[in-house]
Write a protein that holds these residues in place. Structure first.
Motif, PDB file in Angstrom:
ATOM      1  N   VAL A 182       6.652  20.079  -3.786  1.00  0.00           N
ATOM      2  CA  VAL A 182       6.400  18.933  -2.912  1.00  0.00           C
ATOM      3  C   VAL A 182       6.767  17.633  -3.611  1.00  0.00           C
ATOM      4  O   VAL A 182       7.376  16.740  -3.009  1.00  0.00           O
ATOM      5  CB  VAL A 182       4.914  18.913  -2.475  1.00  0.00           C
ATOM      6  CG1 VAL A 182       4.619  17.663  -1.657  1.00  0.00           C
ATOM      7  CG2 VAL A 182       4.570  20.165  -1.683  1.00  0.00           C
ATOM      8  N   GLU A 183       6.467  17.548  -4.898  1.00  0.00           N
ATOM      9  CA  GLU A 183       6.746  16.317  -5.647  1.00  0.00           C
ATOM     10  C   GLU A 183       8.247  16.055  -5.731  1.00  0.00           C
ATOM     11  O   GLU A 183       8.698  14.920  -5.576  1.00  0.00           O
ATOM     12  CB  GLU A 183       6.140  16.420  -7.048  1.00  0.00           C
ATOM     13  CG  GLU A 183       6.396  15.220  -7.947  1.00  0.00           C
ATOM     14  CD  GLU A 183       5.762  13.943  -7.438  1.00  0.00           C
ATOM     15  OE1 GLU A 183       6.251  12.855  -7.800  1.00  0.00           O
ATOM     16  OE2 GLU A 183       4.781  14.013  -6.657  1.00  0.00           O
ATOM     17  N   ARG A 184       9.047  17.084  -5.952  1.00  0.00           N
ATOM     18  CA  ARG A 184      10.507  16.898  -6.041  1.00  0.00           C
ATOM     19  C   ARG A 184      11.109  16.486  -4.706  1.00  0.00           C
ATOM     20  O   ARG A 184      12.107  15.781  -4.656  1.00  0.00           O
ATOM     21  CB  ARG A 184      11.165  18.181  -6.547  1.00  0.00           C
ATOM     22  CG  ARG A 184      11.021  18.414  -8.038  1.00  0.00           C
ATOM     23  CD  ARG A 184      11.965  19.511  -8.504  1.00  0.00           C
ATOM     24  NE  ARG A 184      11.592  20.801  -7.936  1.00  0.00           N
ATOM     25  CZ  ARG A 184      10.786  21.682  -8.538  1.00  0.00           C
ATOM     26  NH1 ARG A 184      10.277  21.392  -9.734  1.00  0.00           N
ATOM     27  NH2 ARG A 184      10.525  22.842  -7.965  1.00  0.00           N
ATOM     28  N   ALA A 185      10.485  16.925  -3.615  1.00  0.00           N
ATOM     29  CA  ALA A 185      11.033  16.628  -2.285  1.00  0.00           C
ATOM     30  C   ALA A 185      10.582  15.272  -1.751  1.00  0.00           C
ATOM     31  O   ALA A 185      11.111  14.804  -0.738  1.00  0.00           O
ATOM     32  CB  ALA A 185      10.621  17.730  -1.302  1.00  0.00           C
ATOM     33  N   ARG A 186       9.620  14.637  -2.427  1.00  0.00           N
ATOM     34  CA  ARG A 186       9.094  13.363  -1.938  1.00  0.00           C
ATOM     35  C   ARG A 186      10.105  12.236  -2.141  1.00  0.00           C
ATOM     36  O   ARG A 186      10.894  12.241  -3.087  1.00  0.00           O
ATOM     37  CB  ARG A 186       7.790  12.984  -2.658  1.00  0.00           C
ATOM     38  CG  ARG A 186       6.616  13.866  -2.345  1.00  0.00           C
ATOM     39  CD  ARG A 186       5.423  13.468  -3.185  1.00  0.00           C
ATOM     40  NE  ARG A 186       4.932  12.141  -2.800  1.00  0.00           N
ATOM     41  CZ  ARG A 186       4.297  11.318  -3.618  1.00  0.00           C
ATOM     42  NH1 ARG A 186       4.100  11.646  -4.877  1.00  0.00           N
ATOM     43  NH2 ARG A 186       3.866  10.158  -3.179  1.00  0.00           N
ATOM     44  N   ARG A 187      10.021  11.269  -1.242  1.00  0.00           N
ATOM     45  CA  ARG A 187      10.828  10.050  -1.367  1.00  0.00           C
ATOM     46  C   ARG A 187       9.928   8.942  -1.887  1.00  0.00           C
ATOM     47  O   ARG A 187       8.952   8.564  -1.248  1.00  0.00           O
ATOM     48  CB  ARG A 187      11.418   9.648  -0.016  1.00  0.00           C
ATOM     49  CG  ARG A 187      12.209   8.350  -0.051  1.00  0.00           C
ATOM     50  CD  ARG A 187      12.793   8.034   1.316  1.00  0.00           C
ATOM     51  NE  ARG A 187      13.445   6.740   1.327  1.00  0.00           N
ATOM     52  CZ  ARG A 187      12.820   5.602   1.582  1.00  0.00           C
ATOM     53  NH1 ARG A 187      11.519   5.609   1.862  1.00  0.00           N
ATOM     54  NH2 ARG A 187      13.474   4.453   1.587  1.00  0.00           N
ATOM     55  N   HIS A 188      10.217   8.449  -3.081  1.00  0.00           N
ATOM     56  CA  HIS A 188       9.389   7.435  -3.711  1.00  0.00           C
ATOM     57  C   HIS A 188       9.881   6.040  -3.341  1.00  0.00           C
ATOM     58  O   HIS A 188      11.089   5.769  -3.321  1.00  0.00           O
ATOM     59  CB  HIS A 188       9.401   7.598  -5.231  1.00  0.00           C
ATOM     60  CG  HIS A 188       8.728   8.853  -5.701  1.00  0.00           C
ATOM     61  ND1 HIS A 188       7.377   8.942  -5.915  1.00  0.00           N
ATOM     62  CD2 HIS A 188       9.243  10.078  -5.978  1.00  0.00           C
ATOM     63  CE1 HIS A 188       7.070  10.162  -6.310  1.00  0.00           C
ATOM     64  NE2 HIS A 188       8.187  10.877  -6.356  1.00  0.00           N
ATOM     65  N   VAL A 202       1.646   7.802  -6.537  1.00  0.00           N
ATOM     66  CA  VAL A 202       0.644   8.802  -6.913  1.00  0.00           C
ATOM     67  C   VAL A 202       1.304  10.176  -6.958  1.00  0.00           C
ATOM     68  O   VAL A 202       1.846  10.639  -5.952  1.00  0.00           O
ATOM     69  CB  VAL A 202      -0.535   8.811  -5.913  1.00  0.00           C
ATOM     70  CG1 VAL A 202      -1.536   9.891  -6.298  1.00  0.00           C
ATOM     71  CG2 VAL A 202      -1.202   7.449  -5.879  1.00  0.00           C
ATOM     72  N   PRO A 203       1.293  10.876  -8.105  1.00  0.00           N
ATOM     73  CA  PRO A 203       1.954  12.181  -8.195  1.00  0.00           C
ATOM     74  C   PRO A 203       1.204  13.259  -7.415  1.00  0.00           C
ATOM     75  O   PRO A 203      -0.014  13.219  -7.278  1.00  0.00           O
ATOM     76  CB  PRO A 203       1.940  12.483  -9.701  1.00  0.00           C
ATOM     77  CG  PRO A 203       0.771  11.694 -10.229  1.00  0.00           C
ATOM     78  CD  PRO A 203       0.705  10.460  -9.388  1.00  0.00           C
ATOM     79  N   THR A 211       0.834  -1.200   0.000  1.00  0.00           N
ATOM     80  CA  THR A 211       0.000   0.000   0.000  1.00  0.00           C
ATOM     81  C   THR A 211       0.866   1.246   0.000  1.00  0.00           C
ATOM     82  O   THR A 211       0.578   2.228  -0.690  1.00  0.00           O
ATOM     83  CB  THR A 211      -0.938   0.006   1.216  1.00  0.00           C
ATOM     84  OG1 THR A 211      -1.619  -1.246   1.306  1.00  0.00           O
ATOM     85  CG2 THR A 211      -1.954   1.120   1.109  1.00  0.00           C
ATOM     86  N   ARG A 212       1.963   1.223   0.776  1.00  0.00           N
ATOM     87  CA  ARG A 212       2.885   2.361   0.809  1.00  0.00           C
ATOM     88  C   ARG A 212       3.471   2.617  -0.587  1.00  0.00           C
ATOM     89  O   ARG A 212       3.610   3.766  -1.019  1.00  0.00           O
ATOM     90  CB  ARG A 212       4.014   2.110   1.796  1.00  0.00           C
ATOM     91  CG  ARG A 212       3.577   2.010   3.251  1.00  0.00           C
ATOM     92  CD  ARG A 212       4.775   2.056   4.186  1.00  0.00           C
ATOM     93  NE  ARG A 212       4.420   1.598   5.512  1.00  0.00           N
ATOM     94  CZ  ARG A 212       4.863   0.484   6.066  1.00  0.00           C
ATOM     95  NH1 ARG A 212       5.718  -0.292   5.403  1.00  0.00           N
ATOM     96  NH2 ARG A 212       4.494   0.137   7.288  1.00  0.00           N
ATOM     97  N   ALA A 213       3.810   1.542  -1.288  1.00  0.00           N
ATOM     98  CA  ALA A 213       4.393   1.684  -2.630  1.00  0.00           C
ATOM     99  C   ALA A 213       3.371   2.251  -3.611  1.00  0.00           C
ATOM    100  O   ALA A 213       3.705   3.097  -4.442  1.00  0.00           O
ATOM    101  CB  ALA A 213       4.912   0.335  -3.113  1.00  0.00           C
ATOM    102  N   LEU A 214       2.133   1.799  -3.514  1.00  0.00           N
ATOM    103  CA  LEU A 214       1.099   2.320  -4.405  1.00  0.00           C
ATOM    104  C   LEU A 214       0.886   3.816  -4.186  1.00  0.00           C
ATOM    105  O   LEU A 214       0.805   4.599  -5.136  1.00  0.00           O
ATOM    106  CB  LEU A 214      -0.219   1.567  -4.183  1.00  0.00           C
ATOM    107  CG  LEU A 214      -0.315   0.133  -4.696  1.00  0.00           C
ATOM    108  CD1 LEU A 214      -1.696  -0.430  -4.392  1.00  0.00           C
ATOM    109  CD2 LEU A 214      -0.029   0.049  -6.182  1.00  0.00           C
TER     110      LEU A 214
END
Length: 339
Positions: free
Chosen positions: A276-282, A269-270, A262-265
């Motif tokens: 915020v998107e650039r700072a996120r850890r995928h 999600v963009p 669930t965390r990976a899914l």
């Protein structure tokens, strides 16, 4: 082994218990290659309450659509139970199947392919009403068809047209009208917006939410887009290789997903804010989904799970409740489980 993911509630409208859909498929092209068992749905349990939307998400091939079709009887179940109003429909008598046909309708993924090209829109929408409500006078059928078409944003000018004369979004509105004309209590939406443009997706989602409030509908909303599921669902069920691995209230699940899958899914999600998107850890999953004909031992997700340990291969994890949370999660590494 009991893997019931239902939350404590009053008597549910739909109750699914240990539902299984298995297919026997050839191992190879040669006649003597033998058969293998494909467990498309393998012991799924959940419920749908009156007036709520349960979202069902997962990668392509995880069994979402097969589960939805098995509930309405389009795919034969190999085992388990499906109860509507407490009445068994899978193992029950044929007369009980009539209750299912009348009170449960389905909206399909491909809006154009689900409509008969030889029938007019009036005939398509009227067919379920004529079939399930023979007590309705033919003089009243057109009036009801026109009423439901107006509710979904169409009008009398569309009655004599054919499906090929409409756009994808309009065809999906026709499909929704057809599903609602017999006044069902539960509508199963099998990826109803995946074939539509983003702007049309929003229109269809808003339409379903409005109709749910007006008609007190229950919805099982199948999708792979978690943003769409978040917009329409009350509870969310996550599926992986034929099994439900997490099920609970939407806010808790999106705020703090418990299962690594669930965390990976949610990580994929963009976010519309570039900063915020650039700072996120995928969280990127390694490897491919295992073959459903040769699933790994123990937890099916362990071959891709970044938190897998040796014990994950010992047996299929049972669903456990989280402390202070209504969610149930099938993972041996979930923190603070309540047995």
């Amino acid at each position: 082994m009991n893997r019931h993911f239902a939350c404590n509630s009053t008597e549910p409208l739909l109750s699914v218990n240990e539902l299984k859909v298995h297919f026997s498929v050839p191992r190879g092209k040669l006649p003597w290659s033998g058969k293998a068992m494909l467990r498309a749905v393998d012991g799924v349990s959940f419920d749908v309450r009156r007036g709520e939307t349960v979202g069902l998400v997962g990668e392509s091939g995880c069994g979402k659509s097969t589960l939805a079709r098995a509930i309405v009887g389009l795919v034969p179940a190999s085992g388990g139970s499906v109860k509507l109003h407490g009445v068994e429909t899978v193992q029950g008598a044929k007369r009980d199947l009539g209750i299912l046909r009348r009170d449960v309708q389905m909206i399909f993924q491909d809006p154009l392919a689900s409509l008969d090209p030889r029938m007019t829109i009036e005939q398509i929408v009227a067919e379920p009403l004529i079939t399930h409500r023979p007590d309705v006078a033919r003089a009243d059928v057109r009036a009801r068809v026109l009423t439901i078409l107006e509710r979904v944003g169409l009008n009398a000018q569309h009655l004599r047209r054919y499906p090929h004369e409409f756009s994808g979004g309009q065809c999906q509105r026709v499909g929704i009208a057809r599903a609602l004309i017999s006044e069902p209590q539960l509508v199963i939406c099998d990826e109803p917006v995946s074939a539509l443009d983003v702007s049309i997706q929003a229109q269809i989602v808003n339409l379903l939410r409005d109709l749910q409030r007006e008609l007190s509908l229950s919805l099982l909303f199948v999708a792979h887009d978690l943003a769409v599921v978040k917009a329409i669902s009350h509870r969310v069920m996550v599926m992986y290789m034929g099994r439900v691995i997490e099920f609970g209230e939407k806010r808790a699940l999106y705020a703090a997903p418990a299962h690594p899958y669930t965390r990976a899914l949610l990580s994929a999600v963009p976010v519309p804010d570039p900063t915020v998107e650039r700072a996120r850890r995928h969280l990127l999953l390694q490897g491919e989904i295992p073959s459903p004909l040769q699933p790994p031992s123990g937890c099916a997700f362990r071959t891709r799970c970044p938190a897998a340990i040796d014990a994950c291969g010992d047996g299929q994890p049972q669903a456990v409740s989280l402390q202070g949370d209504a969610r149930r999660v099938a993972c041996i590494r979930v923190p603070v489980p309540i047995e």
